[in-house]
Motif scaffolding. Structure first.
Motif, PDB file in Angstrom:
ATOM      1  N   THR A  55     -16.442  -4.212  -8.818  1.00  0.00           N
ATOM      2  CA  THR A  55     -16.395  -2.990  -8.018  1.00  0.00           C
ATOM      3  C   THR A  55     -15.329  -3.153  -6.940  1.00  0.00           C
ATOM      4  OG1 THR A  55     -18.020  -3.646  -6.313  1.00  0.00           O
ATOM      5  CG2 THR A  55     -18.881  -2.703  -8.367  1.00  0.00           C
ATOM      6  N   ILE A  56     -14.570  -2.111  -6.733  1.00  0.00           N
ATOM      7  CA  ILE A  56     -13.525  -2.112  -5.711  1.00  0.00           C
ATOM      8  C   ILE A  56     -13.778  -0.936  -4.780  1.00  0.00           C
ATOM      9  CG2 ILE A  56     -11.065  -1.755  -5.282  1.00  0.00           C
ATOM     10  CD1 ILE A  56     -10.456  -3.311  -7.789  1.00  0.00           C
ATOM     11  N   ALA A  57     -13.852  -1.224  -3.479  1.00  0.00           N
ATOM     12  CA  ALA A  57     -14.115  -0.192  -2.480  1.00  0.00           C
ATOM     13  C   ALA A  57     -12.858   0.075  -1.665  1.00  0.00           C
ATOM     14  CB  ALA A  57     -15.275  -0.632  -1.580  1.00  0.00           C
ATOM     15  N   GLY A  58     -13.034   0.744  -0.527  1.00  0.00           N
ATOM     16  CA  GLY A  58     -11.907   1.038   0.344  1.00  0.00           C
ATOM     17  C   GLY A  58     -11.342   2.427   0.107  1.00  0.00           C
ATOM     18  N   ASN A  59     -10.140   2.629   0.575  1.00  0.00           N
ATOM     19  CA  ASN A  59      -9.457   3.913   0.439  1.00  0.00           C
ATOM     20  C   ASN A  59      -8.756   3.973  -0.914  1.00  0.00           C
ATOM     21  OD1 ASN A  59      -7.638   6.124   0.637  1.00  0.00           O
ATOM     22  ND2 ASN A  59      -7.771   6.007   2.861  1.00  0.00           N
ATOM     23  N   SER A  60      -9.041   5.001  -1.668  1.00  0.00           N
ATOM     24  CA  SER A  60      -8.467   5.099  -3.021  1.00  0.00           C
ATOM     25  C   SER A  60      -6.946   5.232  -3.006  1.00  0.00           C
ATOM     26  CB  SER A  60      -9.077   6.290  -3.763  1.00  0.00           C
ATOM     27  OG  SER A  60      -8.773   7.507  -3.107  1.00  0.00           O
ATOM     28  N   ASP A  61      -6.375   5.695  -1.888  1.00  0.00           N
ATOM     29  CA  ASP A  61      -4.920   5.839  -1.809  1.00  0.00           C
ATOM     30  C   ASP A  61      -4.213   4.494  -1.959  1.00  0.00           C
ATOM     31  OD1 ASP A  61      -5.118   8.555  -1.470  1.00  0.00           O
ATOM     32  OD2 ASP A  61      -4.917   8.499   0.714  1.00  0.00           O
ATOM     33  N   LEU A  62      -4.908   3.421  -1.587  1.00  0.00           N
ATOM     34  CA  LEU A  62      -4.311   2.095  -1.709  1.00  0.00           C
ATOM     35  C   LEU A  62      -3.980   1.769  -3.156  1.00  0.00           C
ATOM     36  CD1 LEU A  62      -3.665  -0.560  -0.113  1.00  0.00           C
ATOM     37  CD2 LEU A  62      -5.966  -1.333  -0.735  1.00  0.00           C
ATOM     38  N   TRP A  63      -4.691   2.412  -4.087  1.00  0.00           N
ATOM     39  CA  TRP A  63      -4.546   2.092  -5.509  1.00  0.00           C
ATOM     40  C   TRP A  63      -3.808   3.194  -6.283  1.00  0.00           C
ATOM     41  CZ3 TRP A  63      -5.943  -2.746  -6.753  1.00  0.00           C
ATOM     42  CH2 TRP A  63      -6.769  -3.423  -5.840  1.00  0.00           C
ATOM     43  N   LYS A  64      -3.107   4.049  -5.563  1.00  0.00           N
ATOM     44  CA  LYS A  64      -2.469   5.207  -6.210  1.00  0.00           C
ATOM     45  C   LYS A  64      -1.425   4.819  -7.245  1.00  0.00           C
ATOM     46  CE  LYS A  64       0.683   5.869  -2.269  1.00  0.00           C
ATOM     47  NZ  LYS A  64       1.914   5.405  -2.920  1.00  0.00           N
ATOM     48  N   ASP A  65      -0.840   3.633  -7.118  1.00  0.00           N
ATOM     49  CA  ASP A  65       0.174   3.192  -8.076  1.00  0.00           C
ATOM     50  C   ASP A  65      -0.386   2.259  -9.139  1.00  0.00           C
ATOM     51  OD1 ASP A  65       2.184   4.616  -6.734  1.00  0.00           O
ATOM     52  OD2 ASP A  65       2.498   2.970  -5.315  1.00  0.00           O
ATOM     53  N   TRP A  66      -1.707   2.106  -9.131  1.00  0.00           N
ATOM     54  CA  TRP A  66      -2.362   1.205 -10.086  1.00  0.00           C
ATOM     55  C   TRP A  66      -3.340   1.992 -10.942  1.00  0.00           C
ATOM     56  CZ3 TRP A  66      -2.302  -4.407 -10.230  1.00  0.00           C
ATOM     57  CH2 TRP A  66      -1.393  -4.982  -9.327  1.00  0.00           C
ATOM     58  N   SER A  67      -3.354   1.693 -12.230  1.00  0.00           N
ATOM     59  CA  SER A  67      -4.367   2.239 -13.126  1.00  0.00           C
ATOM     60  C   SER A  67      -5.454   1.185 -13.334  1.00  0.00           C
ATOM     61  CB  SER A  67      -3.749   2.606 -14.473  1.00  0.00           C
ATOM     62  OG  SER A  67      -3.327   1.429 -15.168  1.00  0.00           O
ATOM     63  N   LYS A  68      -6.556   1.593 -13.909  1.00  0.00           N
ATOM     64  CA  LYS A  68      -7.598   0.615 -14.229  1.00  0.00           C
ATOM     65  C   LYS A  68      -7.083  -0.429 -15.218  1.00  0.00           C
ATOM     66  CE  LYS A  68     -12.138   2.657 -13.326  1.00  0.00           C
ATOM     67  NZ  LYS A  68     -13.439   3.054 -13.938  1.00  0.00           N
ATOM     68  N   ASP A  69      -6.270  -0.004 -16.165  1.00  0.00           N
ATOM     69  CA  ASP A  69      -5.733  -0.954 -17.143  1.00  0.00           C
ATOM     70  C   ASP A  69      -4.888  -2.026 -16.465  1.00  0.00           C
ATOM     71  OD1 ASP A  69      -6.924   0.115 -19.386  1.00  0.00           O
ATOM     72  OD2 ASP A  69      -5.225   1.404 -19.896  1.00  0.00           O
ATOM     73  N   GLN A  70      -4.095  -1.618 -15.477  1.00  0.00           N
ATOM     74  CA  GLN A  70      -3.267  -2.587 -14.765  1.00  0.00           C
ATOM     75  C   GLN A  70      -4.121  -3.583 -13.980  1.00  0.00           C
ATOM     76  OE1 GLN A  70      -0.903   0.501 -12.790  1.00  0.00           O
ATOM     77  NE2 GLN A  70       0.936  -0.457 -13.635  1.00  0.00           N
ATOM     78  N   VAL A  71      -5.178  -3.074 -13.355  1.00  0.00           N
ATOM     79  CA  VAL A  71      -6.076  -3.947 -12.598  1.00  0.00           C
ATOM     80  C   VAL A  71      -6.753  -4.946 -13.537  1.00  0.00           C
ATOM     81  CG1 VAL A  71      -8.212  -4.017 -11.254  1.00  0.00           C
ATOM     82  CG2 VAL A  71      -6.473  -2.294 -10.749  1.00  0.00           C
ATOM     83  N   ARG A  72      -7.244  -4.441 -14.665  1.00  0.00           N
ATOM     84  CA  ARG A  72      -7.924  -5.322 -15.619  1.00  0.00           C
ATOM     85  C   ARG A  72      -6.974  -6.386 -16.156  1.00  0.00           C
ATOM     86  NH1 ARG A  72     -11.243  -0.740 -17.200  1.00  0.00           N
ATOM     87  NH2 ARG A  72      -9.473   0.045 -18.362  1.00  0.00           N
ATOM     88  N   ASP A  73      -5.762  -5.986 -16.496  1.00  0.00           N
ATOM     89  CA  ASP A  73      -4.793  -6.947 -17.023  1.00  0.00           C
ATOM     90  C   ASP A  73      -4.490  -8.037 -15.998  1.00  0.00           C
ATOM     91  OD1 ASP A  73      -4.590  -5.728 -19.487  1.00  0.00           O
ATOM     92  OD2 ASP A  73      -2.830  -4.533 -18.949  1.00  0.00           O
ATOM     93  N   PHE A  74      -4.377  -7.649 -14.730  1.00  0.00           N
ATOM     94  CA  PHE A  74      -4.095  -8.608 -13.660  1.00  0.00           C
ATOM     95  C   PHE A  74      -5.211  -9.652 -13.598  1.00  0.00           C
ATOM     96  CE2 PHE A  74      -3.973 -10.416  -9.480  1.00  0.00           C
ATOM     97  CZ  PHE A  74      -2.659 -10.356  -9.057  1.00  0.00           C
ATOM     98  N   ILE A  75      -6.449  -9.186 -13.621  1.00  0.00           N
ATOM     99  CA  ILE A  75      -7.591 -10.103 -13.541  1.00  0.00           C
ATOM    100  C   ILE A  75      -7.682 -10.965 -14.800  1.00  0.00           C
ATOM    101  CG2 ILE A  75     -10.110 -10.238 -13.396  1.00  0.00           C
ATOM    102  CD1 ILE A  75     -10.009  -7.611 -11.773  1.00  0.00           C
TER     103      ILE A  75
END
Length: 352
Positions: free
Chosen positions: A260-280
């Motif tokens: 789970t990722i919290a905070g302001n969603s604007d911080l992730w405006k240039d990231w998709s879920k796929d990009q986050v998953r690939d990074f992890i």
């Protein structure tokens, strides 16, 4: 007042006596329950439009059939409102799916709990919390839906602590473990849509997991994800050091994981879920040497073991990623699964 038990009707003269009788009969999780009167249970059953005796799933290893009536009685005892009943019933059906393999996480010494994740319009209709204090107290829907699942496990599925529930230490999620995704507050694709359902459908996803590992991080997405990955790949979880000693590929219990990722969603405006998953996924690993020292892999440490990584997650799709939690700070959580995918796999069902 009266209550419908397995085969008999129990009588009582007062609410306090009823509560104490529930303790005597072993129907509680240690906290007082709402007395399941005939009228109240019938009201919950009516919400489903299904007969009380209809079997919604089986646990053959324990010779148990779970009916609509049993689900309703436990939902009442948990303190649910009648409108929560479709969520509880669907979550019950999902965890009784053979793919989920309920008997494993419900009896393991590892002490996993059943995390219930709700998506879709029903999150807003029932006011299921997806923001501040995500895993904490204060919201009736989250608290009672999650508690109903635990009572069903105990009273209908025989996962009684000290009997079939063999948890060594357990965790607080075994009282209640229910959250929602804040899908309306992010550009990310909701979990249930990623898992093949329509955005306008409401769903429940069940996941057998450890307690949340809170991750505090500051800055931009990459530093946040580095902290998440470090927590996700730590030694001592079912993802890394559980299971029997074996050769490479057999001794590491790889499985799914909730992030789970919290905070302001604007911080992730240039990231998709796929990009986050690939990074992890690319970074969630331990070296062969580390796994040998932890006796997850057999054998002596050999040249090259220190620099040879072993992935702890089979595939990026095995990372169930949610935008959830408060927006005041960049807080995240990591929830390792009970075991490998062959042990228990998350199941998503539509709420009817």
């Amino acid at each position: 007042m009266s209550e419908i038990g397995e085969t008999t009707t129990v009588q009582w003269d007062s609410a306090l006596e009823a509560i104490e009788r529930c303790y005597e009969l072993g129907w509680t999780d240690g906290l007082p329950v709402v007395p399941p009167t005939e009228a109240r249970v019938a009201e919950f059953i009516e919400r489903t439009g299904r007969p009380s005796g209809e079997v919604v799933g089986e646990l053959p290893e324990r010779r148990r059939e779970i009916t609509v009536g049993k689900v309703a009685a436990n939902a009442v005892m948990a303190g649910c409102l009648p409108e929560y009943m479709p969520v509880v019933l669907t979550a019950t059906e999902a965890m009784l799916d053979p793919v989920f393999n309920l008997v494993g996480p419900s009896s393991s010494m590892g002490g996993s709990a059943i995390l219930t994740i709700v998506n879709g319009p029903m999150v807003r209709e029932l006011n299921i919390n997806a923001r501040n204090n995500l895993f904490g107290p204060g919201n009736r829907a989250n608290a009672t839906i999650g508690r109903a699942i635990r009572l069903i496990l105990m009273n209908a599925c025989a996962a009684i602590p000290g009997v079939f529930d063999r948890s060594v230490i357990g965790h607080p999620g075994k009282y209640t473990y229910c959250i929602a995704e804040a899908e309306a507050e992010t550009h990310w694709t909701p979990l249930h849509v990623e898992r093949g359902f329509q955005a306008e459908q409401s769903t429940v996803t069940v996941f057998a997991g450890e307690s949340p590992r809170q991750v505090r991080s500051v800055g931009h997405p990459e530093p946040i994800l580095l902290a998440i990955t470090d927590a996700a790949s730590s030694l001592g979880t079912n993802m890394s050091t559980s299971g029997s000693v074996g050769e490479i590929g057999t001794g590491v219990r790889q499985g799914q994981i909730v992030v789970t990722i919290a905070g302001n969603s604007d911080l992730w405006k240039d990231w998709s879920k796929d990009q986050v998953r690939d990074f992890i996924f690319q970074r969630a690993h331990r070296s062969i040497a580390e796994l040998k020292r932890a006796q997850v892999l057999a054998g002596e440490i050999e040249p090259g073991d220190e620099s040879t990584p072993v992935s702890l997650i089979p595939d990026p799709s095995d990372i169930l990623l949610l935008f959830a939690g408060g927006e005041e700070s960049n807080m995240s959580s990591v929830i390792p699964s009970w075991g490998p995918k062959v042990g228990s796999t998350a199941v998503t069902r539509v709420i009817n």
